[in-house]
Design an enzyme around this catalytic site. Structure first.
Site, short mmCIF file in Angstrom:
data_model
loop_
_atom_site.label_atom_id
_atom_site.label_comp_id
_atom_site.label_asym_id
_atom_site.label_seq_id
_atom_site.Cartn_x
_atom_site.Cartn_y
_atom_site.Cartn_z
N SER A 1 -46.55 59.53 -2.78
CA SER A 1 -46.04 59.45 -4.14
C SER A 1 -46.24 60.81 -4.84
O SER A 1 -45.79 61.83 -4.30
CB SER A 1 -46.75 58.31 -4.88
OG SER A 1 -46.08 57.99 -6.07
N ASP B 1 -37.06 38.17 11.07
CA ASP B 1 -38.53 38.24 11.05
C ASP B 1 -39.06 38.42 9.63
O ASP B 1 -40.21 38.79 9.43
CB ASP B 1 -39.00 39.40 11.93
CG ASP B 1 -38.42 40.74 11.47
OD1 ASP B 1 -37.53 40.73 10.60
OD2 ASP B 1 -38.85 41.80 11.97
N ASP C 1 -38.92 50.77 -0.80
CA ASP C 1 -39.72 51.34 -1.90
C ASP C 1 -39.11 50.92 -3.23
O ASP C 1 -37.90 51.01 -3.43
CB ASP C 1 -39.73 52.87 -1.76
CG ASP C 1 -40.77 53.54 -2.64
OD1 ASP C 1 -40.84 53.22 -3.84
OD2 ASP C 1 -41.51 54.41 -2.14
N ASP D 1 -30.52 43.35 11.23
CA ASP D 1 -31.11 44.29 12.18
C ASP D 1 -31.27 43.67 13.57
O ASP D 1 -31.82 44.28 14.48
CB ASP D 1 -32.48 44.79 11.65
CG ASP D 1 -33.41 43.63 11.30
OD1 ASP D 1 -33.44 42.64 12.04
OD2 ASP D 1 -34.11 43.74 10.26
N ASP E 1 -32.06 40.24 6.27
CA ASP E 1 -33.07 40.24 7.34
C ASP E 1 -32.44 40.20 8.74
O ASP E 1 -32.76 41.04 9.60
CB ASP E 1 -34.02 39.05 7.07
CG ASP E 1 -34.99 38.75 8.20
OD1 ASP E 1 -35.01 39.50 9.19
OD2 ASP E 1 -35.73 37.75 8.08
N HIS F 1 -43.76 50.79 -1.94
CA HIS F 1 -44.13 52.12 -2.38
C HIS F 1 -45.52 52.50 -1.87
O HIS F 1 -46.53 52.05 -2.40
CB HIS F 1 -44.09 52.22 -3.90
CG HIS F 1 -44.35 53.62 -4.38
ND1 HIS F 1 -43.55 54.68 -4.00
CD2 HIS F 1 -45.32 54.14 -5.15
CE1 HIS F 1 -44.02 55.78 -4.54
NE2 HIS F 1 -45.08 55.49 -5.23
N VAL G 1 -38.09 40.66 7.57
CA VAL G 1 -38.08 42.08 7.20
C VAL G 1 -36.66 42.64 7.26
O VAL G 1 -35.95 42.46 8.26
CB VAL G 1 -38.99 42.91 8.15
CG1 VAL G 1 -38.98 44.38 7.75
CG2 VAL G 1 -40.41 42.36 8.13
CA LIG Z 1 -35.17 41.57 10.33
#
Ligand SMILES: [Ca+2]
Ligand SMILES: *[C@@H]1O[C@H](CO)[C@@H](O)[C@H](O)[C@H]1NC(C)=O
Ligand SMILES: *[C@@H]1O[C@H](CO)[C@@H](O)[C@H](O)[C@H]1NC(C)=O
Ligand SMILES: *[C@@H]1O[C@H](CO)[C@@H](O)[C@H](O)[C@H]1NC(C)=O
Ligand SMILES: *[C@@H]1O[C@H](CO)[C@@H](O)[C@H](O)[C@H]1NC(C)=O
Ligand SMILES: *[C@@H]1O[C@H](CO)[C@@H](O)[C@H](O)[C@H]1NC(C)=O
Ligand SMILES: *[C@@H]1O[C@H](CO)[C@@H](O)[C@H](O)[C@H]1NC(C)=O
Ligand SMILES: *[C@@H]1O[C@H](CO)[C@@H](O)[C@H](O)[C@H]1NC(C)=O
Ligand SMILES: *[C@@H]1O[C@H](CO)[C@@H](O)[C@H](O)[C@H]1NC(C)=O
Ligand SMILES: *[C@@H]1O[C@H](CO)[C@@H](O)[C@H](O)[C@H]1NC(C)=O
Ligand SMILES: *[C@@H]1O[C@H](CO)[C@@H](O)[C@H](O)[C@H]1NC(C)=O
Ligand SMILES: *[C@@H]1O[C@H](CO)[C@@H](O)[C@H](O)[C@H]1NC(C)=O
Ligand SMILES: *[C@@H]1O[C@H](CO)[C@@H](O)[C@H](O)[C@H]1NC(C)=O
Length: 594
Positions: free
Chosen positions: A205, A279, A465, A275, A272, A511, A281
């Protein structure tokens, strides 16, 4: 590395100590011994060290834990001293150097940086120096003491900038800290002049900006740096915190904390799988940007339980571990009733404009925004229990930046945003960029000196972030690439950068930390160790170790993670369409915006 012989200096300094016990930290952790190790008076022209100010305190059995280093129990000697700049009055700069036990010293020095408007992070990062066998330094910048932030001393009076403090914050204090610290480490352990003391940096940062400020100006100062989410392009970055406020005011719609959180949750859920692996994310926010329509959230039901929270809506705070010190609006406690409703077209429009980034009234791009799926912290609103409505909650960092650093008033925020338009934002960004071009902007893109000195930098940024746009780091990487290797092909130029500068985006990362909303993404905890291995053993990292459950290694930009379904980890793929989403044209500026 410190041998028994190198401790003879300890023996001479501490006369009562026997040769046998001289190898312990307590033998050398005294102000007398530390004083003898201070850099000589001629070492740093223009600086006078106050030898009598030296203190030394032994800290043992200290358990430290952070997402920035492996959990450890450490001991160190905390040496502090003060110095001043010749010819200045009332100028006192304090530095603290944590010194590891002699048997742990590995001929290394590490500086760590600050966050928000603070030039150091206390003991948040400094243990990582001890963990890698280094003397570990922080500075107070000359602002009073280690807990005093730059904003407390920025104005000499209303309308008068304290430029000495500003240049100290900008880059000078860190330069002095590192140059003095490396010499102090050498003296403390009596490292012979033909033995190298390696010099490193870690910060995120504002601390990330501080790291880049050194690379750009003092190419041979650090051998290696582990830098996260730098707050550089400062003139733009600080005003950018007002993006949610100005979007909401312009569209005249102030979404509730629950509606905003629901839009984020729906974005995460939809993006999610893009990709290749569901999961929790969003590892490919670029694909999310290309393929997710925020309007699809309109009409979706949300509900949130009643809460009691301090300050504003409670949604505006940073994810755990964030290193920006955000000012609370009022510190009061306000109850927010249970919220039930459906996402509105207005709410989706706010989120859409928020993620689009600032454009002026001519439609020209002024700045970058966050990636879809990130917490919309800068869009936080405040609940008024008397009218039962949601309204403007001026960003702490954004409001203070304009009031204090642009308008030069001793005020911690703006009273209101009356008449503030997207064009006002453009004016503010350009004012800050120009006024602080050589102190804070920190985007100088020619790193030739650093490269030819053999320096290595690992730059990381959470792809979700919520406080410094991920695209800000990618844009700087691209600026360096273009300026240094603009005549080469894209692949040739990224390969050339790989020699000394590698960028890793952290899937789901918030962040400077992992993300409470996408927690299995993790955060890289051994980046400093990886840089050290690169510098000292020439082991260049193709991927970066990460603490995520599945995402245990990070792809090096411009390669992007993709789950192929037949392995145990993500592949790193080249995807031109995705790369193109990170390419910004700042047509609101007549000069390049690096
Ligand atoms: Ca994912
Ligand atoms: C420092 O180390 C050198 C050997 O590297 C040794 O000759 C010298 O005596 C030491 N100085 C002190 C003060 O211990
Ligand atoms: C170190 O600290 C832990 C708790 O923090 C304590 O249990 C332990 O006894 C301490 N060890 C020593 C050697 O002081
Ligand atoms: C080091 O000492 C200074 C001055 O007493 C203090 O402010 C700081 O917190 C100490 N740091 C650590 C990590 O012990
Ligand atoms: C969003 O998801 C989190 C879990 O990550 C959950 O705790 C929260 O209640 C959800 N918010 C809304 C408004 O549904
Ligand atoms: C979303 O809906 C708004 C109207 O509510 C419309 O103006 C906008 O173009 C839509 N966006 C997309 C991507 O369809
Ligand atoms: C809000 O919705 C929840 C479940 O979604 C329900 O339990 C609660 O009673 C509702 N509250 C109000 C005020 O409608
Ligand atoms: C400085 O500016 C602030 C904010 O505008 C104001 O409250 C304060 O009174 C001013 N101080 C002086 C000494 O004029
Ligand atoms: C905003 O603009 C209006 C109309 O030009 C003006 O009357 C008012 O004083 C302005 N408010 C502020 C705070 O500048
Ligand atoms: C690109 O090539 C031109 C012409 O040879 C040269 O003037 C320029 O300095 C080169 N730029 C870079 C970044 O190498
Ligand atoms: C650049 O390199 C990638 C592999 O990293 C490859 O897929 C791509 O085709 C290359 N592009 C060009 C133009 O050669
Ligand atoms: C997974 O399978 C695909 C299709 O067969 C192949 O292209 C890819 O290289 C494989 N990836 C791994 C990591 O084996
Ligand atoms: C970025 O976009 C501009 C304008 O479309 C283009 O000229 C430039 O080549 C692109 N840069 C990269 C690295 O693709």
């Amino acid at each position: 590395m410190a041998s028994y012989l190198t401790l003879r200096r300890a023996l001479t300094a501490a006369a009562s100590i026997s040769a046998v016990s001289a190898t312990s930290l307590s033998d050398v952790c005294s102000s007398t011994y530390a004083q003898a190790a201070l850099p000589a008076s001629s070492f740093y022209p223009g600086i006078t060290i106050d030898s009598s100010s030296t203190t030394a305190a032994l800290v043992s059995n200290s358990s430290v834990s952070s997402e920035w280093y492996p959990t450890a129990t450490i001991e160190y000697c905390n040496v502090t001293f003060a110095y001043s700049h010749n010819g200045l009055t009332n100028d006192v700069v304090h530095v603290s150097y944590l010194v590891p036990a002699p048997e742990n010293f590995q001929n290394r020095y590490v500086s760590t940086g600050g966050g928000g408007l603070a030039i150091n992070s206390g003991s948040q990062y400094s243990p990582s120096g001890i963990i890698v066998g280094a003397v570990s330094g922080i500075t107070d910048g000359g602002f009073g003491n280690f807990d005093t932030q730059w904003d407390a001393v920025f104005l000499a009076a209303n309308d008068t900038i304290n430029w000495q403090a500003t240049y100290m914050f900008g880059y000078q204090a860190h330069h002095e800290l590192a140059v003095l610290g490396k010499e102090f480490a050498r003296n403390f352990y009596n490292v012979s002049s033909d033995t190298k003391v390696y010099s490193y940096y870690q910060g995120c940062s504002e601390g990330g900006r501080e790291g880049w400020s050194q690379i750009q100006r003092f190419g041979d100062q650090f051998d290696g740096l582990a830098i996260g989410a730098p707050a550089f392009r400062y003139g733009q970055q600080q005003v950018n915190h007002l993006i949610g406020n100005v979007v909401e005011q312009t569209l005249n719609y102030f979404p509730s904390s629950c509606e905003l959180e629901k839009i984020m949750n729906l974005t995460i859920a939809a993006c999610d799988p893009m990709d290749g692996l569901t999961d929790g994310v969003v590892s490919r926010s670029d694909l999310c940007k290309l393929n997710f329509d925020i309007n699809s959230t309109i009409g979706e039901a949300y509900s949130c339980a009643a809460t009691t929270s301090s300050g504003s809506s409670g949604f505006g705070g940073l994810a755990s571990g964030g290193s920006i010190k955000r000012r609370q609006d009022d510190g009061s406690t306000s109850a927010i009733p249970a919220q039930n409703g459906t996402v509105t077209a207005e709410g989706a429009a706010v989120a859409s404009a928020y993620l689009d980034g600032f454009h002026n009234s001519k439609g020209e791009r002024v700045y970058i925004s966050y990636q879809p799926g990130a917490q919309m912290a800068d869009a936080a609103t405040t609940y008024d229990s008397t009218t039962n409505t949601w309204g403007l909650d001026i960003s702490g960092l954004g409001g203070e930046w304009v009031a204090r650093f642009l308008e030069l008033q001793d005020a911690s925020t703006l009273a209101n945003l009356d008449n503030v338009t997207y064009d006002t934002i453009e004016t503010w960004m350009k004012l800050g960029m120009n006024r602080y071009a050589d102190s804070l902007q920190t985007t100088y893109p020619d790193l030739t000196d650093f490269q030819t000195s053999g320096g290595k930098v690992i730059h990381i940024h959470g792809e979700q972030d919520n406080s410094i746009p991920t695209g800000s780091s990618v844009h700087y990487y691209e600026s360096v690439r273009e300026v240094m290797y603009g005549n080469a092909t894209y692949n040739e130029s990224t390969a050339a950068l790989d020699d000394f500068y590698r960028l890793f985006l952290v899937p789901g990362g918030a962040h400077c930390s992992s993300n409470t909303y996408q927690s299995s993404g993790g955060w890289p905890a051994t980046t400093l160790q990886t840089v050290i291995d690169w510098v000292e053993n020439s082991v260049a990292p193709d991927t970066l170790n990460n603490s995520g459950t599945v995402i245990d290694s990070l792809c090096r930009y411009p390669l992007r993670p993709l789950w192929s379904g037949n392995g145990t980890s993500f592949d790193c793929v080249y995807d031109q369409t995705s790369i193109d989403t990170w390419n910004y044209t700042f047509d609101a500026y007549k000069t390049p915006l690096y």
